[in-house]
Structure formats: C-alpha cells, structure tokens
Design a protein around this motif. Structure first.
Motif, PDB file in Angstrom:
ATOM      1  N   ALA A  50     113.095 140.881 133.559  1.00  0.00           N
ATOM      2  CA  ALA A  50     111.901 140.215 134.091  1.00  0.00           C
ATOM      3  C   ALA A  50     110.646 141.013 133.771  1.00  0.00           C
ATOM      4  N   LEU A  51     110.734 142.338 133.901  1.00  0.00           N
ATOM      5  CA  LEU A  51     109.592 143.191 133.584  1.00  0.00           C
ATOM      6  C   LEU A  51     109.215 143.055 132.112  1.00  0.00           C
ATOM      7  N   LEU A  52     110.212 143.061 131.236  1.00  0.00           N
ATOM      8  CA  LEU A  52     109.940 142.935 129.803  1.00  0.00           C
ATOM      9  C   LEU A  52     109.326 141.575 129.480  1.00  0.00           C
ATOM     10  N   ALA A  53     109.838 140.529 130.117  1.00  0.00           N
ATOM     11  CA  ALA A  53     109.303 139.193 129.868  1.00  0.00           C
ATOM     12  C   ALA A  53     107.851 139.077 130.337  1.00  0.00           C
ATOM     13  N   THR A  54     107.557 139.629 131.499  1.00  0.00           N
ATOM     14  CA  THR A  54     106.191 139.606 132.027  1.00  0.00           C
ATOM     15  C   THR A  54     105.245 140.391 131.118  1.00  0.00           C
ATOM     16  N   THR A  55     105.714 141.542 130.648  1.00  0.00           N
ATOM     17  CA  THR A  55     104.896 142.378 129.766  1.00  0.00           C
ATOM     18  C   THR A  55     104.647 141.680 128.441  1.00  0.00           C
ATOM     19  N   ALA A  56     105.674 141.038 127.904  1.00  0.00           N
ATOM     20  CA  ALA A  56     105.521 140.314 126.637  1.00  0.00           C
ATOM     21  C   ALA A  56     104.500 139.188 126.783  1.00  0.00           C
ATOM     22  N   SER A  57     104.570 138.475 127.905  1.00  0.00           N
ATOM     23  CA  SER A  57     103.616 137.388 128.156  1.00  0.00           C
ATOM     24  C   SER A  57     102.185 137.916 128.235  1.00  0.00           C
ATOM     25  N   ARG A  58     102.028 139.065 128.858  1.00  0.00           N
ATOM     26  CA  ARG A  58     100.697 139.663 128.980  1.00  0.00           C
ATOM     27  C   ARG A  58     100.125 139.995 127.599  1.00  0.00           C
TER      28      ARG A  58
END
Length: 276
Positions: A50-58
């Motif tokens: 989830a952290l990686l997905a949120t960071t990628a979206s940012r």
C-alpha cells in the motif's frame, strides 16, 4: 531516459528522496523504480504494498508521464539496494542527518550503501526543498574524484547551473633538512594543489562552458572546505574509491561528516562507475 531507483521505508526519511526524484523527473525524462527491502516474515507485506502504491501515485501526479514500478525484496538493506541498483543510473535515499537510526535505510548508513552500489547515490536530507542553485564538487588529490567531477559538470550543464570546484590543502610540518624543506615548502605545496584544481577545471570545461566553472582552493580540512561553499547550493558531489569512501584527503569519515552537516542533497559517485 534516466533510470532512478528510490529506497523506500515506512519511517519517513524516504519522503525526501521521493520528493527529490519526482522534482527531477518532472523536468526531464525518467523511469522510477520504488524498492523496499524487508523481512516478509516479520513485516506486513500488505502495508508495504500500500505504501509503494501510494508513493507511486504521488510521483505520477507530480511528474506526469513518468513510468513508476515497485518491488519488494527480501534481502538485507545494503545487499538488496546494491542488487536493485545494477540497472539504475541513480540510487536516491533519504536521510535524517542527525538521527541516523530514525529509519531503516538511514540506520544502514548511506555511505555504506553508496560503497556497495555501482551507480551514484544521492542522499537527500529530511526537509529538503527545491533550490535552483550551484553544483559543488569536492576534488581529492588522487583520481578518486574523476567520476564525481564529470558527474557534477554534466549535472550543471543539463540544468543550466554554475559549477564550484573545491579543493583543500594543508602545509606539511617544518623539516630541518634543507632539501626536504625546499621540496615541501608551503609555496611548492600550494602550487601543486593549484595544479590539481586547474586540471580538474580543464576537465570540467569539456562538459560545461569555462565561464560557468569557479574554482576554490581552501587551506584546511576537506570537510571545512566543502561545507564552506554549500550555502545556496543545489547539490554537493563527492567521489569514492570502488572499495569504499577512503580517498586520500577525502577520507570516508569526511563523506559521512559532510552528509551530517549540510542541508543539501549529497551525490556520492563511485570511482569505478563506467561511463554510459
């Protein structure tokens, strides 16, 4: 297209690395890989994903058009980042300069990480904000700074920046022997170090117009010389030997101390890095 690898952890220091890399990608063509190194038996993989997905979206929002991939590696921090960085042009990690144990990656010591990877490592301090400033590169007495110099000159050329080339020197202790005193006279030592600096400036001029290159020959410790020219800088660049940051005057502890004392991203360029 530049390939940027970002080391991600859940403790906050990688926020600065992500911000720096996204800002860089927004002004150029880049592909970004987000990597977390962890023990999947002790850590909740779902939270990490989830952290990686949120960071990628940012990053995709801040740098539209940038391709972002994510990966979780079950390896040691240093070993995992070294393996992941084999195909990268830059490894970017965040750091709490005065609190190295505040994150897993910072706790592994960025200098240690930088000695194990084949590409330049950019260490971004927590709280980093974009600055359109100079590029500062520290020059050593041997060839360990050669790759760092070219990297710094190319950074300055690509971003339309000025380049400060910094070198430090110290007089040797007085010798009662006339022949030794003549060879190691302060004037002779100063001239030798000036030649090192002039040679470095000439090499940088291959990549950057000479009128944008400024040289600084400071008397004292390399640490003090670099720190003295940091104000207003966008990036500081230092070199290391292939086997570690033990480079004559720029000893490994100097690289660590510079990182701890400056509020500016530090690029550590290994001596053995091959030209692309």
């Amino acid at each position: 297209m530049e390939r940027i690898l970002i080391g991600i952890d859940a403790d906050g220091s990688s926020e600065a690395a992500v911000a720096w890399a996204a800002h860089r990608a927004a002004s150029g063509s880049a592909q970004i890989e987000l990597v977390t190194v962890m023990d999947t038996l002790l850590t909740d993989t779902a939270d990490t994903e989830a952290l990686l997905a949120t960071t990628a979206s940012r990053i995709e929002q801040e740098a539209p058009g940038t391709a972002v991939n994510t990966e979780i590696l079950e390896l040691s921090i240093v070993g995992g980042l070294a393996i992941a960085a084999r195909a990268a042009d830059l490894l970017v990690i965040g750091s709490h300069p005065h609190h190295r144990l505040a994150s897993m990656i910072s706790g592994a010591l960025p200098v240690r990480i930088s000695t194990d990877v084949s590409c330049p490592t950019v260490v971004v301090p927590v709280g980093w904000k974009p600055v359109d400033g100079r590029i500062v590169v520290g020059i050593d007495i041997d060839d360990s700074s050669d790759k760092a110099l070219i990297f710094a000159a190319r950074e300055a050329a690509a971003r339309g920046r000025e380049l400060d080339v910094v070198h430090a020197w110290r007089p040797t202790p007085y010798s009662p022997d006339p022949a030794t005193a003549l060879v190691f006279a302060p004037e002779a030592i100063l001239a030798a170090h000036q030649k090192i600096l002039d040679t470095a400036a000439a090499r940088a001029a291959v990549e950057l117009p000479a009128d944008r290159i400024h040289t600084h020959l400071d008397r004292g410790r390399p640490l003090d010389a670099v720190v003295a020219h940091v104000e207003g800088a966008e990036l500081v660049v230092l070199g290391t030997h292939e086997w570690g940051p033990i480079t004559g005057a720029l000893f490994g502890s100097t690289v660590q101390q510079v990182m701890e004392q400056i509020p500016v991203p530090l690029a550590i360029v290994p001596m053995g890095r091959q030209e692309q």
